[in-house]
Design a protein around this motif. Structure first.
Motif, mmCIF file in Angstrom:
data_model
loop_
_atom_site.group_PDB
_atom_site.id
_atom_site.type_symbol
_atom_site.label_atom_id
_atom_site.label_comp_id
_atom_site.label_asym_id
_atom_site.label_seq_id
_atom_site.Cartn_x
_atom_site.Cartn_y
_atom_site.Cartn_z
ATOM 1 N N SER A 170 0.816 -1.202 0.000
ATOM 2 C CA SER A 170 0.000 0.000 0.000
ATOM 3 C C SER A 170 0.856 1.261 0.000
ATOM 4 O O SER A 170 0.441 2.294 -0.535
ATOM 5 N N ASN A 171 2.039 1.188 0.568
ATOM 6 C CA ASN A 171 2.895 2.372 0.575
ATOM 7 C C ASN A 171 3.523 2.631 -0.781
ATOM 8 O O ASN A 171 3.688 3.772 -1.191
ATOM 9 N N VAL A 172 3.897 1.561 -1.498
ATOM 10 C CA VAL A 172 4.573 1.735 -2.775
ATOM 11 C C VAL A 172 3.596 2.060 -3.882
ATOM 12 O O VAL A 172 3.770 2.988 -4.654
ATOM 13 N N PHE A 173 2.535 1.269 -3.941
ATOM 14 C CA PHE A 173 1.600 1.423 -5.049
ATOM 15 C C PHE A 173 0.426 2.335 -4.714
ATOM 16 O O PHE A 173 -0.329 2.708 -5.595
ATOM 17 N N GLY A 174 0.279 2.663 -3.430
ATOM 18 C CA GLY A 174 -0.754 3.614 -3.049
ATOM 19 C C GLY A 174 -2.127 2.998 -3.027
ATOM 20 O O GLY A 174 -2.364 1.898 -3.505
ATOM 21 N N ASN A 175 -3.048 3.709 -2.424
ATOM 22 C CA ASN A 175 -4.445 3.311 -2.356
ATOM 23 C C ASN A 175 -5.199 3.939 -3.509
ATOM 24 O O ASN A 175 -5.027 5.120 -3.805
ATOM 25 N N GLU A 185 10.875 -0.281 -8.093
ATOM 26 C CA GLU A 185 11.874 -1.173 -7.530
ATOM 27 C C GLU A 185 12.840 -0.415 -6.638
ATOM 28 O O GLU A 185 13.247 -0.902 -5.580
ATOM 29 N N LYS A 186 13.230 0.807 -7.059
ATOM 30 C CA LYS A 186 14.119 1.621 -6.232
ATOM 31 C C LYS A 186 13.442 2.014 -4.913
ATOM 32 O O LYS A 186 14.061 1.981 -3.840
ATOM 33 N N ALA A 187 12.160 2.398 -5.010
ATOM 34 C CA ALA A 187 11.449 2.792 -3.788
ATOM 35 C C ALA A 187 11.319 1.614 -2.824
ATOM 36 O O ALA A 187 11.453 1.763 -1.610
ATOM 37 N N ALA A 188 11.088 0.430 -3.359
ATOM 38 C CA ALA A 188 11.001 -0.753 -2.505
ATOM 39 C C ALA A 188 12.361 -1.096 -1.903
ATOM 40 O O ALA A 188 12.458 -1.520 -0.746
ATOM 41 N N ALA A 189 13.451 -0.907 -2.683
ATOM 42 C CA ALA A 189 14.784 -1.194 -2.179
ATOM 43 C C ALA A 189 15.188 -0.230 -1.072
ATOM 44 O O ALA A 189 15.872 -0.615 -0.115
ATOM 45 N N MET A 190 14.735 1.011 -1.161
ATOM 46 C CA MET A 190 15.048 1.982 -0.119
ATOM 47 C C MET A 190 14.348 1.633 1.195
ATOM 48 O O MET A 190 14.843 1.969 2.280
ATOM 49 N N LYS A 191 13.237 0.948 1.099
ATOM 50 C CA LYS A 191 12.521 0.544 2.309
ATOM 51 C C LYS A 191 12.926 -0.837 2.794
ATOM 52 O O LYS A 191 12.352 -1.353 3.755
#
Length: 285
Positions: free
Chosen positions: A227-232, A262-268
């Motif tokens: 939900s944080n990466v792809f949003g609601n 992918e970058k946003a997920a890797a940062m988290k």
């Protein structure tokens, strides 16, 4: 051949019926005992104020005993020796306010039996769940058995007639059985014997228990990072109309499945593992 759940359902409902029968018998026997105690008190007060009692040593001993005695052949002034030809000891102590406490004890036992019968019938369930949770559907039969044993012990601790004696002993036995069943099934005892839960289970297409092991499907929520990466979706449409929040929403919800996501997920701290490149065994080298 019935499933084990059916045998549990039948056995627990048999115990429920026996419990209701025992409570009804105790209810009736305590009313009879209460009537006998009131009669004994009335005869005792009459004998205490009579002139004959002062001239008879046996009647004087009756007035000085620990419990009030119920004399059935009272009064017979012509033949005072017949006063005690038929008598029965009551449960009323011969002490200050003994009559009040004896009557109150019987009334409390009668009220408790009524509450326990309603609890066994499961009506009203919302009332018990809110005001008496130990007798509600979320608790087992252990608390019910303890209360039944306390009522039986309170009755058996006094001299009572045969009907009251058998009823109280029967209730005490059922209370011990409910405690034992409550220790085995714990809080699931009432749900296993409930008719409504049986019908709901029969309507379901998939079984929830196999050989006593729960196999109900486990519903899990999606990970929070999705939900944080792809949003609601609803949040994206609601904030897209507002120009002040459009930039923040696009930074959270428009990453998609590409390189930015992918970058946003890797940062988290979430990484996507790629499978190793290999050929099948039958492929030529």
């Amino acid at each position: 051949m019935l499933p084990p759940r059916a045998y549990f359902f039948i056995g627990l409902n048999i115990i429920r019926v026996l419990s209701i029968v025992a409570l009804v018998l105790v209810f009736a026997s305590n009313i009879v005992t209460l009537v006998h105690d009131v009669e004994a008190v009335n005869r005792f007060m009459a004998a205490k104020g009579s002139d004959v009692s002062a001239s008879n040593s046996t009647i004087t001993d009756m007035l000085n005993c620990d419990y009030i005695e119920c004399v059935f052949n009272f009064p017979d002034c012509n033949n005072p020796t017949n006063w005690f030809s038929s008598r029965r000891d009551s449960t009323v102590p011969n002490q200050p306010a003994g009559i009040f406490w004896a009557v109150l004890n019987r009334l409390l036992i009668i009220g408790q039996t009524v509450v326990l019968v309603l609890s066994e019938l499961g009506w009203p369930s919302k009332f018990f769940d809110r005001f008496f949770p130990v007798l509600g559907k979320d608790f087992g039969l252990g608390a019910l058995g303890v209360i039944q044993c306390l009522i039986g012990a309170a009755i058996l601790s006094h001299f009572v007639d045969d009907f009251t004696l058998v009823s109280a002993f029967f209730l005490f036995s059922i209370g011990c059985l409910n405690i034992f069943v409550g220790l085995i099934f714990r809080q699931g005892a009432k749900s296993k014997r409930s008719i409504t839960s049986w019908r709901e289970h029969a309507k379901s297409a998939l079984p929830t228990h196999v050989a006593g092991v729960p196999v109900a499907p486990i519903v899990t929520h999606a990970p929070s990072f999705v939900s944080n990466v792809f949003g609601n979706e609803k949040e994206r449409h609601s904030t897209a109309s507002d120009g002040s929040e459009a930039s923040t929403t696009s930074s959270k919800a428009s990453l998609g499945f590409g390189r930015q996501g992918e970058k946003a997920a890797a940062m988290k701290g979430y990484f996507i593992s790629k499978p190793l490149e290999s050929l099948p065994r039958y492929a030529p080298k």
